[in-house]
Design a protein around this motif. Structure first.
Motif: not given
Length: 345
Positions: A168-170, A172-173, A165-166, A176
């Motif tokens: 960092f992307a989680q 950032a989501e 699982t990323d 948002r």
């Protein structure tokens, strides 16, 4: 030596041209120093006005301005940033406003809650001390985001989570989503303060919306098509809505103008039918009022009639007995009805 005498003579001439700051008036001026204003109650010199009006008015304005400036120099002074200024007292005259007083800004949902609970807002400093980075970091802004990237250069993956699982992307989501939630709440506050129908900003709980809001939202959604709702399919139990946005129809500006001429003739005929002087026909107006009252009375009686399936109360009087017989006869329970039933049997 001659040059020095010439300079002194010129200075004396300039001093003579300057007027004194000590101006004398029969009656003192009326001052409102809060508005830097003065009014002169002394009468005008009509002889000087006839001789040279412009010169007299110029001298009068100069003397009054000198008296006002003298009063300003008597006020207390304060120095700030190498600038000396006088402290004006509160104004005495109330000047009417050009525009109305602005309405107070309505409170948001959070401000209402904080006011009810007694929560006070304390002013926070612009920078906070970051223990991990060992320096002062801005509370908001681009440098705050840069500091967050430096601090969270590596993120831990929870135990029950897929190791691929990323994170960092989680993160950032999630950020948002928080930003979108704040924007949605801001739009809800605007909608609630402006009392507009809920279109595009759906409430969390639709059951809390009023019937009028939902009806208005459905009507706006139906009319949002290219045909302005002309071919929109109505729901089975859809309540009739008022027509909105009816456009005016204009005649052709070029070509055949017979319709426009006919309309103008009809307008002139309508104006010609009116009595001279625009007098009101009292008898006709009274008849209209009486007719309207009769219609309202008839509508009230129609609403007061009993519905089917409910018994009607009839008083035990002679009139009531006649009503009972008439009702029984209509229902087939009278003498005539019994005879017919007997023959049928």
């Amino acid at each position: 030596m001659e040059r020095a005498l010439a300079v002194l003579t010129r200075i004396e001439d300039d001093v003579k041209k300057l007027k004194t700051t000590d101006v004398k008036k029969e009656e003192d001026l009326e001052y409102d120093l809060g508005l830097v204003m003065a009014s002169d109650p002394n009468p005008l010199d009509h002889g000087a006005i006839r001789a040279d009006r412009e010169l007299y008015l110029h001298q009068l304005a100069r003397d009054n301005c000198q008296l006002l400036i003298n009063k300003l120099f008597e006020l207390p002074k304060e120095t700030k940033d190498d600038v000396t200024a006088v402290v004006l007292p509160p104004a005495q005259m109330r000047i009417p406003r050009e525009k109305p007083v602005p309405k107070p800004k309505p409170l948001s949902k959070w401000e209402e809650y904080a006011k009810a609970k007694g929560i006070t807002r304390n002013k926070k400093s612009k920078k906070v001390w970051d223990v991990e980075l060992k320096r002062w970091v801005p509370r908001f802004g681009a440098k705050k985001a840069q500091a967050e990237r430096e601090k969270n250069w590596v993120m831990e993956v929870p135990v029950n989570t897929d190791p691929n699982t990323d994170m960092f992307a989680q993160a950032a989501e999630k950020k948002r989503e928080r930003v979108a939630k704040n924007e949605l709440q801001r739009l809800r506050n605007i909608k609630r303060n402006m009392k507009v129908p809920t279109v595009g900003v759906t409430p969390k709980d639709v059951s809390k919306s009023s019937t009028s809001e939902l009806t208005e939202a459905a009507a706006l959604a139906r009319r949002s098509t290219a045909s302005l709702g002309q071919f929109s399919r109505k729901l089975p139990r859809d309540a009739p809505t008022k027509e909105r946005g009816r456009r005016r129809q204009f005649g052709p500006s070029v070509g055949d103008t017979r319709g426009e001429v006919q309309g103008q003739l009809e307008l002139l005929q309508t104006l010609g039918r009116r009595p001279a002087g625009g007098a009101v026909d009292a008898e006709k107006a009274a008849n209209r009022v009486i007719h309207q009252e009769q219609r309202e009375r008839a509508a009230g009686k129609a609403d007061a009639k009993p519905k089917k399936g409910k018994k009607r109360w009839i008083p035990n009087t002679k009139k009531g007995e006649k009503q009972k017989k008439a009702i029984a006869k209509k229902a087939g329970k009278g003498k005539a009805g019994k005879g017919k039933k007997g023959k049928g049997r």
